[in-house]
Scaffold this motif. Structure first.
Motif, PDB file in Angstrom:
ATOM      1  N   ARG A 139     -42.700  -1.900 -40.989  1.00  0.00           N
ATOM      2  CA  ARG A 139     -41.670  -2.040 -40.165  1.00  0.00           C
ATOM      3  C   ARG A 139     -40.290  -2.551 -41.871  1.00  0.00           C
ATOM      4  O   ARG A 139     -40.682  -3.418 -42.458  1.00  0.00           O
ATOM      5  CB  ARG A 139     -41.724  -2.623 -39.410  1.00  0.00           C
ATOM      6  N   GLY A 140     -39.153  -2.490 -41.524  1.00  0.00           N
ATOM      7  CA  GLY A 140     -38.186  -2.813 -42.871  1.00  0.00           C
ATOM      8  C   GLY A 140     -36.795  -2.902 -42.269  1.00  0.00           C
ATOM      9  O   GLY A 140     -36.383  -1.646 -41.817  1.00  0.00           O
ATOM     10  N   ARG A 141     -35.754  -2.722 -43.083  1.00  0.00           N
ATOM     11  CA  ARG A 141     -34.654  -3.104 -43.265  1.00  0.00           C
ATOM     12  C   ARG A 141     -34.779  -1.119 -43.477  1.00  0.00           C
ATOM     13  O   ARG A 141     -33.286  -1.397 -42.127  1.00  0.00           O
ATOM     14  CB  ARG A 141     -34.101  -3.803 -44.292  1.00  0.00           C
ATOM     15  N   ILE A 142     -34.681  -0.800 -44.406  1.00  0.00           N
ATOM     16  CA  ILE A 142     -34.934   0.735 -44.308  1.00  0.00           C
ATOM     17  C   ILE A 142     -35.190   1.692 -42.712  1.00  0.00           C
ATOM     18  O   ILE A 142     -36.777   0.984 -42.720  1.00  0.00           O
ATOM     19  CB  ILE A 142     -34.864   1.501 -45.815  1.00  0.00           C
ATOM     20  N   VAL A 143     -34.775   2.099 -42.549  1.00  0.00           N
ATOM     21  CA  VAL A 143     -34.982   3.130 -41.247  1.00  0.00           C
ATOM     22  C   VAL A 143     -35.822   4.324 -41.948  1.00  0.00           C
ATOM     23  O   VAL A 143     -35.209   4.794 -42.205  1.00  0.00           O
ATOM     24  CB  VAL A 143     -34.337   3.446 -40.397  1.00  0.00           C
ATOM     25  N   PRO A 144     -36.609   4.363 -41.434  1.00  0.00           N
ATOM     26  CA  PRO A 144     -37.204   5.773 -42.133  1.00  0.00           C
ATOM     27  C   PRO A 144     -37.186   6.876 -40.664  1.00  0.00           C
ATOM     28  O   PRO A 144     -37.607   6.912 -39.756  1.00  0.00           O
ATOM     29  CB  PRO A 144     -39.083   5.608 -42.439  1.00  0.00           C
ATOM     30  N   PHE A 145     -37.059   7.895 -41.184  1.00  0.00           N
ATOM     31  CA  PHE A 145     -36.995   9.074 -39.787  1.00  0.00           C
ATOM     32  C   PHE A 145     -37.197  10.283 -40.668  1.00  0.00           C
ATOM     33  O   PHE A 145     -37.564  10.627 -41.608  1.00  0.00           O
ATOM     34  CB  PHE A 145     -35.435   9.740 -39.535  1.00  0.00           C
ATOM     35  N   GLY A 146     -37.646  11.576 -39.415  1.00  0.00           N
ATOM     36  CA  GLY A 146     -38.035  12.627 -40.219  1.00  0.00           C
ATOM     37  C   GLY A 146     -39.442  12.715 -40.744  1.00  0.00           C
ATOM     38  O   GLY A 146     -40.535  12.119 -40.261  1.00  0.00           O
ATOM     39  N   ALA A 147     -40.060  13.724 -41.247  1.00  0.00           N
ATOM     40  CA  ALA A 147     -41.453  13.399 -42.093  1.00  0.00           C
ATOM     41  C   ALA A 147     -41.604  11.240 -42.841  1.00  0.00           C
ATOM     42  O   ALA A 147     -42.910  11.664 -42.849  1.00  0.00           O
ATOM     43  CB  ALA A 147     -41.654  14.343 -43.035  1.00  0.00           C
ATOM     44  N   PRO A 166     -28.510  -6.079 -38.834  1.00  0.00           N
ATOM     45  CA  PRO A 166     -28.763  -4.934 -39.866  1.00  0.00           C
ATOM     46  C   PRO A 166     -30.613  -5.114 -39.297  1.00  0.00           C
ATOM     47  O   PRO A 166     -30.875  -4.524 -38.782  1.00  0.00           O
ATOM     48  CB  PRO A 166     -28.969  -4.596 -40.682  1.00  0.00           C
ATOM     49  N   GLN A 167     -31.309  -5.612 -39.488  1.00  0.00           N
ATOM     50  CA  GLN A 167     -32.538  -6.467 -39.193  1.00  0.00           C
ATOM     51  C   GLN A 167     -32.645  -6.151 -38.028  1.00  0.00           C
ATOM     52  O   GLN A 167     -33.826  -4.986 -37.705  1.00  0.00           O
ATOM     53  CB  GLN A 167     -32.651  -7.885 -39.270  1.00  0.00           C
ATOM     54  N   ALA A 168     -32.084  -6.336 -36.317  1.00  0.00           N
ATOM     55  CA  ALA A 168     -32.392  -6.499 -35.663  1.00  0.00           C
ATOM     56  C   ALA A 168     -32.240  -4.891 -34.979  1.00  0.00           C
ATOM     57  O   ALA A 168     -32.829  -3.953 -34.298  1.00  0.00           O
ATOM     58  CB  ALA A 168     -31.326  -6.172 -33.978  1.00  0.00           C
ATOM     59  N   ALA A 169     -31.063  -3.830 -35.674  1.00  0.00           N
ATOM     60  CA  ALA A 169     -30.936  -2.277 -35.617  1.00  0.00           C
ATOM     61  C   ALA A 169     -32.334  -1.526 -36.279  1.00  0.00           C
ATOM     62  O   ALA A 169     -32.458  -0.907 -34.980  1.00  0.00           O
ATOM     63  CB  ALA A 169     -29.401  -2.057 -36.042  1.00  0.00           C
ATOM     64  N   ALA A 170     -32.836  -2.277 -36.689  1.00  0.00           N
ATOM     65  CA  ALA A 170     -33.918  -1.946 -38.020  1.00  0.00           C
ATOM     66  C   ALA A 170     -35.264  -1.491 -37.049  1.00  0.00           C
ATOM     67  O   ALA A 170     -35.781  -1.020 -36.500  1.00  0.00           O
ATOM     68  CB  ALA A 170     -34.174  -2.462 -39.274  1.00  0.00           C
ATOM     69  N   ARG A 171     -35.369  -3.207 -36.179  1.00  0.00           N
ATOM     70  CA  ARG A 171     -36.366  -2.917 -35.737  1.00  0.00           C
ATOM     71  C   ARG A 171     -36.359  -2.374 -33.855  1.00  0.00           C
ATOM     72  O   ARG A 171     -37.479  -1.589 -34.059  1.00  0.00           O
ATOM     73  CB  ARG A 171     -36.282  -4.425 -34.972  1.00  0.00           C
ATOM     74  N   GLY A 217     -23.893  -0.149 -42.512  1.00  0.00           N
ATOM     75  CA  GLY A 217     -24.793  -1.761 -42.292  1.00  0.00           C
ATOM     76  C   GLY A 217     -26.297  -1.179 -42.114  1.00  0.00           C
ATOM     77  O   GLY A 217     -26.905  -2.312 -42.212  1.00  0.00           O
ATOM     78  N   ILE A 218     -26.997   0.647 -42.782  1.00  0.00           N
ATOM     79  CA  ILE A 218     -27.972   0.065 -42.321  1.00  0.00           C
ATOM     80  C   ILE A 218     -28.409   1.690 -42.993  1.00  0.00           C
ATOM     81  O   ILE A 218     -27.175   2.509 -43.078  1.00  0.00           O
ATOM     82  CB  ILE A 218     -28.826   0.128 -41.042  1.00  0.00           C
ATOM     83  N   ALA A 219     -29.093   1.894 -43.680  1.00  0.00           N
ATOM     84  CA  ALA A 219     -29.630   2.622 -44.508  1.00  0.00           C
ATOM     85  C   ALA A 219     -30.708   3.420 -43.702  1.00  0.00           C
ATOM     86  O   ALA A 219     -31.941   3.176 -42.823  1.00  0.00           O
ATOM     87  CB  ALA A 219     -30.012   2.313 -45.527  1.00  0.00           C
ATOM     88  N   VAL A 220     -30.821   4.929 -43.442  1.00  0.00           N
ATOM     89  CA  VAL A 220     -31.951   5.756 -42.836  1.00  0.00           C
ATOM     90  C   VAL A 220     -32.435   6.600 -44.368  1.00  0.00           C
ATOM     91  O   VAL A 220     -32.034   7.603 -44.837  1.00  0.00           O
ATOM     92  CB  VAL A 220     -31.330   6.431 -41.970  1.00  0.00           C
ATOM     93  N   ASP A 221     -34.031   6.518 -44.622  1.00  0.00           N
ATOM     94  CA  ASP A 221     -34.487   7.885 -45.246  1.00  0.00           C
ATOM     95  C   ASP A 221     -34.889   8.977 -44.807  1.00  0.00           C
ATOM     96  O   ASP A 221     -35.841   8.456 -43.439  1.00  0.00           O
ATOM     97  CB  ASP A 221     -35.642   6.737 -46.402  1.00  0.00           C
ATOM     98  N   ALA A 222     -34.524   9.648 -44.796  1.00  0.00           N
ATOM     99  CA  ALA A 222     -34.686  11.067 -44.054  1.00  0.00           C
ATOM    100  C   ALA A 222     -35.505  12.689 -45.446  1.00  0.00           C
ATOM    101  O   ALA A 222     -35.214  13.448 -45.423  1.00  0.00           O
ATOM    102  CB  ALA A 222     -32.983  11.605 -43.266  1.00  0.00           C
ATOM    103  N   ARG A 223     -35.714  11.358 -46.267  1.00  0.00           N
ATOM    104  CA  ARG A 223     -36.431  12.779 -47.648  1.00  0.00           C
ATOM    105  C   ARG A 223     -37.336  13.141 -47.542  1.00  0.00           C
ATOM    106  O   ARG A 223     -38.081  13.850 -48.322  1.00  0.00           O
ATOM    107  CB  ARG A 223     -35.551  11.434 -48.228  1.00  0.00           C
TER     108      ARG A 223
END
Length: 370
Positions: free
Chosen positions: A240-248, A283-288, A124-130
């Motif tokens: 802001r975008g569809r891919i959610v960043p996290f961490g660094a 997914p757009q609402a979740a990313a926001r 449903g949604i991707a998170v970038d935690a790299r």
């Protein structure tokens, strides 16, 4: 699946576990999911009050800091046990996948993650935690360290003590400080650290400085385990975008200290809950919602003030850097804590910065204003 977290470091694992607790089907993608984390992590106890004993490698009896003079900090500093932290953050309900992503294709109701081996994963949604991407010539914190037997480390640092930073004897150009922490099992990490430079001070320079320190104390570090650190600082807020960043990757690195673990652990449940609440909408609402959970207006204001402090520090004449930290460590504990840890309290951070400026001698004030 509902959520695919890309990156299996502490931030990625914390968010993946939080997502399954929020009743989201979750997978974690990493090239080597079982590979040990090589770096040494530390946190302030008040930032992660629920950190279990199995995730603590060492609990120093005191924490020491110095500009030109030494001060004991009224705050407990913990050295993380990486294997224990991984166990604490892991959840059997998270599906672990070994692989590397090459691109993410967003579709109206989900996304497709293309893998290097030619396969795909749908979520449903991707998170970038790299982690943060270092840009050539950007502001960086760099460090070079070695792990000493405790019997030798006492020649340069007090026993069972965390030396948060010691600027005494700093170089006249690109100054660096000594960082030292017990690791448990009779081992002590000692590092020569450049707080912030653009570009970052070369690891070869820091290695030579550390070697000089150790040689002066009669310590032979040849053949001992080493650690190399390079942390991008001054990170802009993520778009802001569809891919959610996290961490660094979401700029959670403190601009003036380089710390990010505690912020990632604290924010993981908030971001997971936001995704869980809005993913059914799309997914757009979740990313926001995830972005809003990561960066509310008060956190944005604090981030801007900390970046301002970073720029001021980086432009100080080298001889004034120890003076600055003499003033910082003379602040009351609540003011020090506000600047290092109060992520969503702009009034407290501004008050701490103003208090330091007001107490500074006129030569330091003049340097800060310039």
């Amino acid at each position: 699946m509902d959520v695919l977290v890309i990156g299996g470091g502490p931030a990625g694992r914390a968010l993946a576990a939080a997502c399954v607790r929020a009743r989201l089907s979750t997978a974690l993608l990493d090239p080597e999911p079982d590979k040990p984390w090589p770096n040494t992590y530390a946190v302030w106890r008040d930032e992660v009050p629920d950190l279990p004993a199995e995730a603590i490698a060492a609990r120093p009896r005191g924490t020491l800091a110095a500009g030109r003079s030494r001060r004991w900090l009224d705050r407990e500093y913990l050295i993380v046990d990486n294997a224990g932290l991984r166990r604490w953050l892991s959840d059997d309900r998270v599906q672990e996948v070994a692989g590397s992503s090459t691109r993410v294709v967003n579709r109206p109701h989900d996304c497709v993650v293309h893998l290097r081996d030619g396969g795909t994963l749908t979520a449903g949604i991707a998170v970038d935690a790299r982690g943060a991407r270092a840009e050539g010539g950007g502001t960086e914190q760099t460090a070079f360290g070695v792990v000493l037997p405790a019997s030798q480390a006492v020649r340069i640092v007090p026993a069972d003590t965390a030396v948060f930073m010691d600027w005494r004897g700093a170089a006249a150009v690109d100054p660096s400080f000594l960082y030292a922490v017990p690791l448990g099992n009779g081992r002590v990490l000692v590092e020569e650290t450049s707080l912030a430079a653009r570009p970052g001070v070369a690891l070869s320079v820091l290695s030579a400085r550390l070697g000089h320190r150790l040689s002066a104390a009669g310590i032979d570090a040849h053949g001992l385990p080493s650690e190399r650190v390079r942390i991008p600082l001054d990170l802009p807020l993520p778009r802001r975008g569809r891919i959610v960043p996290f961490g660094a990757a979401a700029a959670l690195v403190h601009p003036a200290t380089g710390y990010s673990i505690a912020a990632s652990l604290a924010l993981a449940p908030r971001v997971a809950d936001a995704v869980g609440e809005y993913l059914r909408t799309g997914p757009q609402a979740a990313a926001r919602a995830a972005h809003a959970a990561l960066w509310p207006a008060r956190a944005v204001a604090v981030h801007a003030m900390r970046r301002y402090a970073l720029h001021s520090l980086r432009r100080l004449p080298p001889r004034r850097v120890p003076d600055f930290f003499d003033q910082f460590f003379a602040l009351p504990p609540h003011s020090q804590r506000a600047f290092t840890s109060a992520r969503e309290d702009p009034a407290a951070v501004a008050a701490a910065m103003a208090r330091l400026f007001a107490a500074a001698p006129w030569r330091l004030r003049a340097a800060l204003v310039r």
